[in-house]
Design a protein around this motif. Sequence first.
Motif, PDB file in Angstrom:
ATOM      1  N   GLN A 305       0.592  -1.497  -0.001  1.00  0.00           N
ATOM      2  CA  GLN A 305      -0.313   0.029  -0.155  1.00  0.00           C
ATOM      3  C   GLN A 305       0.790   1.115  -0.177  1.00  0.00           C
ATOM      4  O   GLN A 305       0.561   2.112  -0.575  1.00  0.00           O
ATOM      5  N   THR A 306       1.976   1.373   0.940  1.00  0.00           N
ATOM      6  CA  THR A 306       2.717   2.349   0.987  1.00  0.00           C
ATOM      7  C   THR A 306       3.755   2.800  -0.372  1.00  0.00           C
ATOM      8  O   THR A 306       3.194   3.555  -1.378  1.00  0.00           O
ATOM      9  N   GLN A 311       3.772   6.174  -5.184  1.00  0.00           N
ATOM     10  CA  GLN A 311       3.761   6.085  -6.651  1.00  0.00           C
ATOM     11  C   GLN A 311       2.852   6.924  -7.446  1.00  0.00           C
ATOM     12  O   GLN A 311       3.138   7.790  -8.132  1.00  0.00           O
ATOM     13  N   GLU A 312       1.707   7.037  -6.313  1.00  0.00           N
ATOM     14  CA  GLU A 312       0.656   8.427  -6.806  1.00  0.00           C
ATOM     15  C   GLU A 312       1.282   9.528  -6.244  1.00  0.00           C
ATOM     16  O   GLU A 312       0.814   9.862  -6.994  1.00  0.00           O
ATOM     17  N   ARG A 313       1.563   9.711  -5.227  1.00  0.00           N
ATOM     18  CA  ARG A 313       2.199  10.770  -5.482  1.00  0.00           C
ATOM     19  C   ARG A 313       3.289  11.572  -5.834  1.00  0.00           C
ATOM     20  O   ARG A 313       3.258  12.473  -6.918  1.00  0.00           O
ATOM     21  N   LYS A 314       4.216  10.565  -6.748  1.00  0.00           N
ATOM     22  CA  LYS A 314       5.242  10.851  -7.306  1.00  0.00           C
ATOM     23  C   LYS A 314       4.338  11.387  -8.905  1.00  0.00           C
ATOM     24  O   LYS A 314       4.308  12.224  -9.367  1.00  0.00           O
ATOM     25  N   ARG A 315       3.498  10.558  -9.390  1.00  0.00           N
ATOM     26  CA  ARG A 315       3.040  10.799 -10.321  1.00  0.00           C
ATOM     27  C   ARG A 315       2.163  12.496 -10.133  1.00  0.00           C
ATOM     28  O   ARG A 315       1.540  12.819 -11.456  1.00  0.00           O
ATOM     29  N   HIS A 316       1.637  12.584  -9.567  1.00  0.00           N
ATOM     30  CA  HIS A 316       0.575  14.029  -9.287  1.00  0.00           C
ATOM     31  C   HIS A 316       1.491  14.740  -9.439  1.00  0.00           C
ATOM     32  O   HIS A 316       1.365  16.136  -9.744  1.00  0.00           O
ATOM     33  N   LEU A 317       2.897  14.887  -8.369  1.00  0.00           N
ATOM     34  CA  LEU A 317       4.075  15.337  -8.356  1.00  0.00           C
ATOM     35  C   LEU A 317       4.344  16.362  -9.752  1.00  0.00           C
ATOM     36  O   LEU A 317       4.800  17.081 -10.550  1.00  0.00           O
ATOM     37  N   ASP A 341       4.699  14.330   1.901  1.00  0.00           N
ATOM     38  CA  ASP A 341       4.235  12.668   1.328  1.00  0.00           C
ATOM     39  C   ASP A 341       4.981  11.883   1.181  1.00  0.00           C
ATOM     40  O   ASP A 341       5.188  10.740   1.742  1.00  0.00           O
ATOM     41  N   ILE A 342       6.448  11.746   0.265  1.00  0.00           N
ATOM     42  CA  ILE A 342       6.673  11.401  -0.653  1.00  0.00           C
ATOM     43  C   ILE A 342       8.599  10.464   0.181  1.00  0.00           C
ATOM     44  O   ILE A 342       7.944   9.957   0.542  1.00  0.00           O
ATOM     45  N   GLU A 343       8.418  11.877   0.489  1.00  0.00           N
ATOM     46  CA  GLU A 343       9.543  11.907   2.453  1.00  0.00           C
ATOM     47  C   GLU A 343       9.171  10.722   3.271  1.00  0.00           C
ATOM     48  O   GLU A 343       9.687   9.377   3.573  1.00  0.00           O
ATOM     49  N   ILE A 344       8.101  10.788   3.846  1.00  0.00           N
ATOM     50  CA  ILE A 344       7.254  10.676   5.137  1.00  0.00           C
ATOM     51  C   ILE A 344       6.822   9.034   4.074  1.00  0.00           C
ATOM     52  O   ILE A 344       7.345   7.922   4.717  1.00  0.00           O
ATOM     53  N   LEU A 345       6.262   8.689   3.407  1.00  0.00           N
ATOM     54  CA  LEU A 345       6.379   7.433   2.535  1.00  0.00           C
ATOM     55  C   LEU A 345       7.459   6.739   2.678  1.00  0.00           C
ATOM     56  O   LEU A 345       8.202   4.885   2.849  1.00  0.00           O
TER      57      LEU A 345
END
Length: 440
Positions: A305-306, A311-317, A341-345
């Motif tokens: 899930q993480t 991947q979703e965050r990177k795509r959005h970025l 968020d990407i760093e935390i994840l």
Amino acid sequence: MPSHVWNGDDAPPNIHDVYDYIDRELKTLKTKLITKIEKQFFGGIEAIQFLIHIEEIFKSKHRIKRVKSLIPRISGWAELDLFTRTCYEVRRPGGGRDAGFTKDIQTFNAAFQRGIKSLTDLQDELKDLYCVVQTFCRNYQSLEGEFDLKWARETNLELKSAMRGIETLLEEAEEGVNIKLFSSDKFSLEVAETCDTKRYPVLRLFPDLFQKFHFSFHLIGKWRANDQIYLEDIQFKLIKTKRLQRLKHEEYNTLEIEHANLLSIIVEKRVRVKCREIRDRIKNLDQEITKLAGLKRSMMLEKSQTESDIQERKRHLFMNKNVTDIINSKDLDNILGVKKDIEILSKKLKSLNKSLKLNENDLVAKEKEKVALDTDYEDMRKSVSRSNQLAFERTELSKEISIINEKIQELEAIFYRKTDRNKLSQAFEDMKYPAGDDEE
């Protein structure tokens, strides 16, 4: 030929000398009966022809009324002697045949008396030989009843009966023989079927006595032969049982060594405690492995899930980075938030990967420990089981050996009774001086 041959005057050195003595004496008695007593009685003439001739003389003399009225039946020596004297005194006039018959009847009378004396002496020798056989050819039954001794009882009874018949006939030979005492087979029966032995029992007396003597000799020979077979059977069973004893001892020693080696590796009490500890540890390991496996599945789901969120965050970025025409403060905040968020994840994913690796290592280690403990537990369980089995087998084998030892002792006792020199000497003394004899 051996330097010393047992002659029955002293204690025999061994049972085989007794067998040889019986064989020699039996042969001597048979020879005496056949070549001397029988031959002298029948005068070298074929037995049936001789008896027919004597019967013809009796019948011829009975034609004289005085003879017939005085001695109508000849059943013993007293009547035969009276018959002979009467025939000699009452002569028919003339005729060489009558004179020859008178001489033949006198010869028969003399042979009768001589035969009774010879058979009485032979009877005494037969009794002596019977005493030797009865003393030294004894039979002893084992507790298990291994030996068929029916022959011994039957032979002894038949021999006693034949010897009683001889004794009774010789005792009654003078005054008159009861024809019921005669045998009902073989030579005696042949004489009865050929001659008028009801009227002249003396014609059947000697053939019947001869038959009884021959039968007695046969029974003594049979007894002696069977006794040697019986002794050889004891020896064979003794050898066979001792061989079995040796094999059982070897088998017991093998089990004892195996059991001792097993017990040297495992002390039974400690093994049982160790088994319980292993069992408990295996149970705990099963629980821990189940727990770790569940945790691993959860972590894998969380990791998946993480990774999906990253991947979703990177795509959005990346989509926001392409919009370069208009950048206002709000869009910038969104981009910075996504990066955060990407760093935390990513940190979370790194932590999950580390935890999964630790979990994997722990799980593998516990599974290996469980496999080793399972093997140890099974080995120990088998060892205890084998130890118990060996203890049981040793106990049962010990019982078998005990029974075999008793059997050997019994067979040795029987063999000892029949072959030991001291026992033979004691038996000889008992034979020579039976209990109850008056001592001088």
